[in-house]
Motif scaffolding. Structure first.
Motif, mmCIF file in Angstrom:
data_model
loop_
_atom_site.group_PDB
_atom_site.id
_atom_site.type_symbol
_atom_site.label_atom_id
_atom_site.label_comp_id
_atom_site.label_asym_id
_atom_site.label_seq_id
_atom_site.Cartn_x
_atom_site.Cartn_y
_atom_site.Cartn_z
ATOM 1 N N ARG A 129 0.855 -1.183 0.000
ATOM 2 C CA ARG A 129 0.000 0.000 0.000
ATOM 3 C C ARG A 129 0.893 1.235 0.000
ATOM 4 O O ARG A 129 1.205 1.803 1.050
ATOM 5 C CB ARG A 129 -0.908 0.020 1.230
ATOM 6 C CG ARG A 129 -1.961 -1.072 1.226
ATOM 7 C CD ARG A 129 -2.884 -0.931 2.431
ATOM 8 N NE ARG A 129 -3.929 -1.939 2.409
ATOM 9 C CZ ARG A 129 -4.876 -2.040 3.332
ATOM 10 N NH1 ARG A 129 -4.883 -1.180 4.361
ATOM 11 N NH2 ARG A 129 -5.788 -2.995 3.250
ATOM 12 N N PRO A 130 1.361 1.650 -1.177
ATOM 13 C CA PRO A 130 2.267 2.795 -1.241
ATOM 14 C C PRO A 130 1.573 4.084 -0.843
ATOM 15 O O PRO A 130 0.351 4.140 -0.674
ATOM 16 C CB PRO A 130 2.675 2.829 -2.722
ATOM 17 C CG PRO A 130 1.563 2.135 -3.443
ATOM 18 C CD PRO A 130 1.051 1.104 -2.499
ATOM 19 N N THR A 131 2.385 5.129 -0.720
ATOM 20 C CA THR A 131 1.879 6.439 -0.292
ATOM 21 C C THR A 131 0.730 6.899 -1.176
ATOM 22 O O THR A 131 0.823 6.883 -2.405
ATOM 23 C CB THR A 131 3.009 7.475 -0.350
ATOM 24 O OG1 THR A 131 4.095 6.999 0.445
ATOM 25 C CG2 THR A 131 2.533 8.814 0.174
ATOM 26 N N PRO A 152 7.934 5.971 -4.200
ATOM 27 C CA PRO A 152 6.898 4.986 -4.556
ATOM 28 C C PRO A 152 5.540 5.504 -4.096
ATOM 29 O O PRO A 152 5.363 5.869 -2.932
ATOM 30 C CB PRO A 152 7.314 3.733 -3.769
ATOM 31 C CG PRO A 152 8.745 3.951 -3.406
ATOM 32 C CD PRO A 152 8.918 5.437 -3.270
ATOM 33 N N THR A 153 4.597 5.555 -5.010
ATOM 34 C CA THR A 153 3.322 6.180 -4.660
ATOM 35 C C THR A 153 2.188 5.588 -5.476
ATOM 36 O O THR A 153 2.405 4.848 -6.453
ATOM 37 C CB THR A 153 3.399 7.704 -4.887
ATOM 38 O OG1 THR A 153 2.224 8.332 -4.380
ATOM 39 C CG2 THR A 153 3.515 8.023 -6.371
ATOM 40 N N TYR A 154 0.993 5.936 -5.085
ATOM 41 C CA TYR A 154 -0.221 5.529 -5.777
ATOM 42 C C TYR A 154 -1.039 6.788 -6.046
ATOM 43 O O TYR A 154 -1.342 7.553 -5.124
ATOM 44 C CB TYR A 154 -1.021 4.548 -4.917
ATOM 45 C CG TYR A 154 -2.355 4.145 -5.501
ATOM 46 C CD1 TYR A 154 -2.449 3.112 -6.427
ATOM 47 C CD2 TYR A 154 -3.527 4.808 -5.122
ATOM 48 C CE1 TYR A 154 -3.676 2.740 -6.962
ATOM 49 C CE2 TYR A 154 -4.753 4.443 -5.647
ATOM 50 C CZ TYR A 154 -4.824 3.412 -6.567
ATOM 51 O OH TYR A 154 -6.040 3.048 -7.094
ATOM 52 N N LEU A 155 -1.357 7.033 -7.312
ATOM 53 C CA LEU A 155 -2.116 8.217 -7.692
ATOM 54 C C LEU A 155 -3.392 7.810 -8.407
ATOM 55 O O LEU A 155 -3.413 6.815 -9.150
ATOM 56 C CB LEU A 155 -1.287 9.119 -8.629
ATOM 57 C CG LEU A 155 -0.010 9.757 -8.057
ATOM 58 C CD1 LEU A 155 0.703 10.555 -9.139
ATOM 59 C CD2 LEU A 155 -0.324 10.642 -6.865
ATOM 60 N N GLU A 156 -4.433 8.578 -8.192
ATOM 61 C CA GLU A 156 -5.693 8.369 -8.890
ATOM 62 C C GLU A 156 -6.025 9.612 -9.697
ATOM 63 O O GLU A 156 -5.739 10.735 -9.279
ATOM 64 C CB GLU A 156 -6.820 8.075 -7.894
ATOM 65 C CG GLU A 156 -6.727 6.719 -7.225
ATOM 66 C CD GLU A 156 -7.950 6.420 -6.379
ATOM 67 O OE1 GLU A 156 -8.769 7.357 -6.185
ATOM 68 O OE2 GLU A 156 -8.094 5.277 -5.920
ATOM 69 N N GLY A 157 -6.614 9.385 -10.847
ATOM 70 C CA GLY A 157 -7.000 10.504 -11.695
ATOM 71 C C GLY A 157 -7.529 10.003 -13.020
ATOM 72 O O GLY A 157 -7.788 8.800 -13.201
ATOM 73 N N TRP A 164 6.701 5.007 -9.512
ATOM 74 C CA TRP A 164 7.743 5.792 -8.850
ATOM 75 C C TRP A 164 7.709 7.220 -9.391
ATOM 76 O O TRP A 164 7.967 7.458 -10.586
ATOM 77 C CB TRP A 164 9.121 5.175 -9.114
ATOM 78 C CG TRP A 164 9.293 3.825 -8.493
ATOM 79 C CD1 TRP A 164 9.799 3.538 -7.254
ATOM 80 C CD2 TRP A 164 8.952 2.560 -9.073
ATOM 81 N NE1 TRP A 164 9.803 2.189 -7.027
ATOM 82 C CE2 TRP A 164 9.282 1.554 -8.132
ATOM 83 C CE3 TRP A 164 8.391 2.166 -10.295
ATOM 84 C CZ2 TRP A 164 9.087 0.205 -8.375
ATOM 85 C CZ3 TRP A 164 8.188 0.820 -10.542
ATOM 86 C CH2 TRP A 164 8.533 -0.141 -9.585
ATOM 87 N N LEU A 165 7.384 8.172 -8.518
ATOM 88 C CA LEU A 165 7.312 9.577 -8.896
ATOM 89 C C LEU A 165 8.705 10.191 -8.799
ATOM 90 O O LEU A 165 9.420 9.975 -7.812
ATOM 91 C CB LEU A 165 6.339 10.311 -7.981
ATOM 92 C CG LEU A 165 5.904 11.720 -8.407
ATOM 93 C CD1 LEU A 165 5.098 11.658 -9.698
ATOM 94 C CD2 LEU A 165 5.077 12.373 -7.304
ATOM 95 N N ARG A 166 9.099 10.959 -9.821
ATOM 96 C CA ARG A 166 10.449 11.517 -9.869
ATOM 97 C C ARG A 166 10.401 13.014 -10.145
ATOM 98 O O ARG A 166 9.534 13.504 -10.872
ATOM 99 C CB ARG A 166 11.284 10.833 -10.959
ATOM 100 C CG ARG A 166 11.346 9.324 -10.829
ATOM 101 C CD ARG A 166 12.341 8.704 -11.779
ATOM 102 N NE ARG A 166 12.206 7.257 -11.797
ATOM 103 C CZ ARG A 166 12.740 6.446 -10.885
ATOM 104 N NH1 ARG A 166 13.439 6.963 -9.895
ATOM 105 N NH2 ARG A 166 12.570 5.145 -10.964
ATOM 106 N N ARG A 167 11.389 13.722 -9.588
ATOM 107 C CA ARG A 167 11.523 15.167 -9.809
ATOM 108 C C ARG A 167 12.921 15.457 -10.315
ATOM 109 O O ARG A 167 13.922 15.142 -9.684
ATOM 110 C CB ARG A 167 11.297 15.929 -8.494
ATOM 111 C CG ARG A 167 11.540 17.450 -8.589
ATOM 112 C CD ARG A 167 10.562 18.085 -9.549
ATOM 113 N NE ARG A 167 10.395 19.508 -9.344
ATOM 114 C CZ ARG A 167 10.787 20.444 -10.223
ATOM 115 N NH1 ARG A 167 11.401 20.104 -11.329
ATOM 116 N NH2 ARG A 167 10.545 21.726 -9.974
ATOM 117 N N GLY A 168 12.976 15.996 -11.514
ATOM 118 C CA GLY A 168 14.205 16.496 -12.099
ATOM 119 C C GLY A 168 13.873 17.849 -12.704
ATOM 120 O O GLY A 168 13.093 18.613 -12.125
ATOM 121 N N PRO A 169 14.407 18.178 -13.867
ATOM 122 C CA PRO A 169 13.960 19.394 -14.548
ATOM 123 C C PRO A 169 12.469 19.367 -14.855
ATOM 124 O O PRO A 169 11.846 20.407 -15.015
ATOM 125 C CB PRO A 169 14.801 19.399 -15.830
ATOM 126 C CG PRO A 169 16.016 18.595 -15.496
ATOM 127 C CD PRO A 169 15.535 17.530 -14.561
#
Length: 581
Positions: free
Chosen positions: A445-447, A468-473, A532-537
């Protein structure tokens, strides 16, 4: 005026980009003809009604022909782009009277710049598209075209439109249009082939013909993707120099800041409303003031100017941002705003509220505790470089041994298999070293309910620092064969838009297969996505699973495929080393 050293650097990058583009096109053309001849050679053993054998022309050297063809395309690029834009996007002329109705300041500025330099007024074009954009092309002041969309004319004020026109005129003043116009003509031809073939295939009912057109369209998109990479460094340098020149031409750096901020939000709103990335914004983003890739997430996650600026803190404060820009056609928006702030403080203009204050933090200082994550982020490249260094060391040892007649190890000298083998071995080890950090273990049960705005604000994140996350949309993207490679999937969440990177369960090549449950079937539906959510440019998500109701539309395993690619690369390198030259 832009300093001479900046101009020289820009022109140097133009020459290097032109040489690289020629080399890659020549390699693609020669490889394609070679593969075709090899296929004909294999088919020649079968009895056919007609003679099937390798074609002599395909085996010849075509380097001069390619060079002449590319020079011809460059010289004809203004008219080629005119035709392509008119055919696909209904481009039409924009008269001075029509421009004056939208932006009298813009027309006055164009006339002033052209009068000072003895140039004719550039040819103005309009594209009846809601997506806000502008760009220019041509290789001489007498054939420069400036193109603006209807959306830009309607959504931006007269002063803001004038600033965009100054930005496009800056490219003509800097003489950076010839090479990028020639590259743009080739890229748009290839992109239109992809788009037309995909749309044509969607209308067909014969499965085998639909599959064939989808495969060719995907190949065209792959060529576009590869050739576009060559133009990115030139595009970034053009954008940086044009920002400086625009500030000098208008005398209002803060106006250009305002335009970039407003354009960021306008582009994301267009994509959200359109339900996918408009082809116009993708195919020509290297010519535009701002790429849709850069604008997508920050523009959709902020409901105010102040919040948007806070989301751009990474662009200015991350100490290693310049190592991660290789995939962007412009510098990060926050970096551009700060540079424009510097132009403003160095002029005799009354400063307006500073964007620097909105960031709230001082530039981060690189320390020893932060260097290892950067090295781990680039471990595949570092591993490949270490492999090359090791191979060159063995070459040196072999050369010395050869001079002293030590024949047992003198074979190291000038053995190309050592270079290839150690390069692949280093690359594979680099991939394996970072796989656990790059893909942390996914919890059952990821974030959930992750705040995208807070995730984007952290200025010290690297792509390797994934969540690691779970998104809905709602799943957005292109439909049909145009999205066969899964190149345009976006998740519309309550907090903004997130670009998705996904593979099929069969890995990269599995995206080409006619899967029973392709993610395009879930377009417009509410989905749950684990990854897996990532932040770069930019902000993106590597997808592990897409679920809509009881249907799993994508069951990929990026950690497994990364491990397999790393192991395969290592084994390939070891095989080359044992096989030898």
């Amino acid at each position: 005026e832009l300093p001479l050293q900046n101009r020289l650097r820009l022109w140097g990058i133009e020459l290097v980009s032109a040489a690289a583009f020629y080399w890659v096109v020549n390699w693609l053309f020669s490889s394609g003809l070679g593969i075709t001849n090899d296929l004909l050679r294999r088919l020649s053993w079968i009895r056919w009604p007609i003679s099937v054998r390798p074609i002599g022309f395909f085996a010849a050297d075509h380097s001069r022909l390619i060079a002449v063809a590319l020079v011809g395309l460059l010289l004809a690029s203004p008219w080629i782009l005119d035709g392509l834009l008119k055919w696909e996007y209904r481009q039409q002329s924009l008269s001075s009277r029509e421009l004056k109705a939208f932006s009298p300041e813009g027309l006055r500025l164009l006339r002033r710049i052209c009068t000072q330099r003895g140039w004719p007024l550039p040819e103005l074009r309009r594209i009846p598209e809601a997506a806000p954009c502008c760009f220019s092309y041509g290789w001489h002041p007498r054939n420069i075209r400036i193109v603006v969309s209807q959306g830009l004319l309607e959504q931006f004020s007269a002063e803001e439109t004038a600033s965009f026109l100054a930005y496009e005129m800056a490219h003509g003043i800097l003489w950076d249009l010839p090479v990028i116009s020639g590259i743009g003509a080739v890229l748009l031809i290839v992109y239109q082939a992809y788009w037309r073939l995909a749309r044509w295939g969607d209308r067909l009912k014969q499965p085998w013909l639909k599959y064939l057109l989808g495969a060719i369209a995907s190949l065209c998109y792959g060529i576009f993707w590869l050739l576009r990479k060559i133009s990115l460094e030139l595009s970034r340098q053009r954008s940086t120099c044009a920002d400086h020149t625009t500030a000098m031409l208008t005398g209002q750096p803060q106006l250009h800041q305002q335009c970039l901020i407003k354009l960021t939000r306008a582009i994301s709103e267009t994509i959200n409303h359109h339900g996918s990335t408009p082809p116009l914004l993708e195919s020509l983003d290297y010519l535009m003031p701002l790429s849709q890739r850069i604008a997508l997430s920050p523009g959709s996650s902020a409901d105010s100017r102040e919040k948007l600026l806070s989301l751009l803190a990474w662009d200015y404060q991350n100490p290693y941002r310049f190592w991660l820009l290789w995939n962007l056609p412009q510098m990060p928006t926050g970096e551009r705003l700060i540079r424009l702030e510097g132009y403003q403080s160095g002029s005799n203009i009354s400063p307006k509220p500073s964007v620097t204050k909105t960031f709230g933090l001082k530039p981060a200082v690189a320390g020893n505790t932060y260097l290892p994550p950067l090295l781990l982020q680039g471990s595949p490249i570092i591993g490949a470089l270490i492999g090359l260094v090791a191979a060159m060391g063995l070459w040196f040892i072999g050369g010395v041994s050869n001079a002293f007649n030590w024949f047992r190890i003198s074979w190291f000298y000038q053995d190309p298999s050592i270079i290839k083998g150690f390069f692949l071995l280093g690359l594979g080890i680099g991939l394996l070293v970072r796989v656990n950090r790059y893909f942390p273990e996914m919890q059952s049960r990821p974030t959930q309910s992750l705040d995208l705005a807070s995730f984007q604000k952290n200025p010290l994140r690297l792509p390797i620092d994934s969540q690691p996350t779970y998104l809905e949309g709602i799943l957005l993207g292109r439909s049909g064969l145009a999205n066969w490679l899964c190149q345009d999937f976006i998740l519309r969440t309550a907090n903004g838009l997130v670009r998705l990177h996904l593979l099929s369960g069969l890995g990269p090549l599995g995206n080409l297969s006619m899967q029973r449950h392709h993610p395009v079937e879930a377009l417009g539906q509410t989905v749950g996505i684990k990854g897996w959510l990532r932040r770069g440019p930019t902000l993106w998500m590597d997808v592990q699973n897409i679920r809509s109701g009881r249907t799993n539309f994508s069951l990929s395993n990026p950690p497994l495929w990364t491990t397999l690619v790393g192991l395969g690369t290592c084994l390939w390198g070891i095989f080359i080393l044992f096989k030898g030259y």
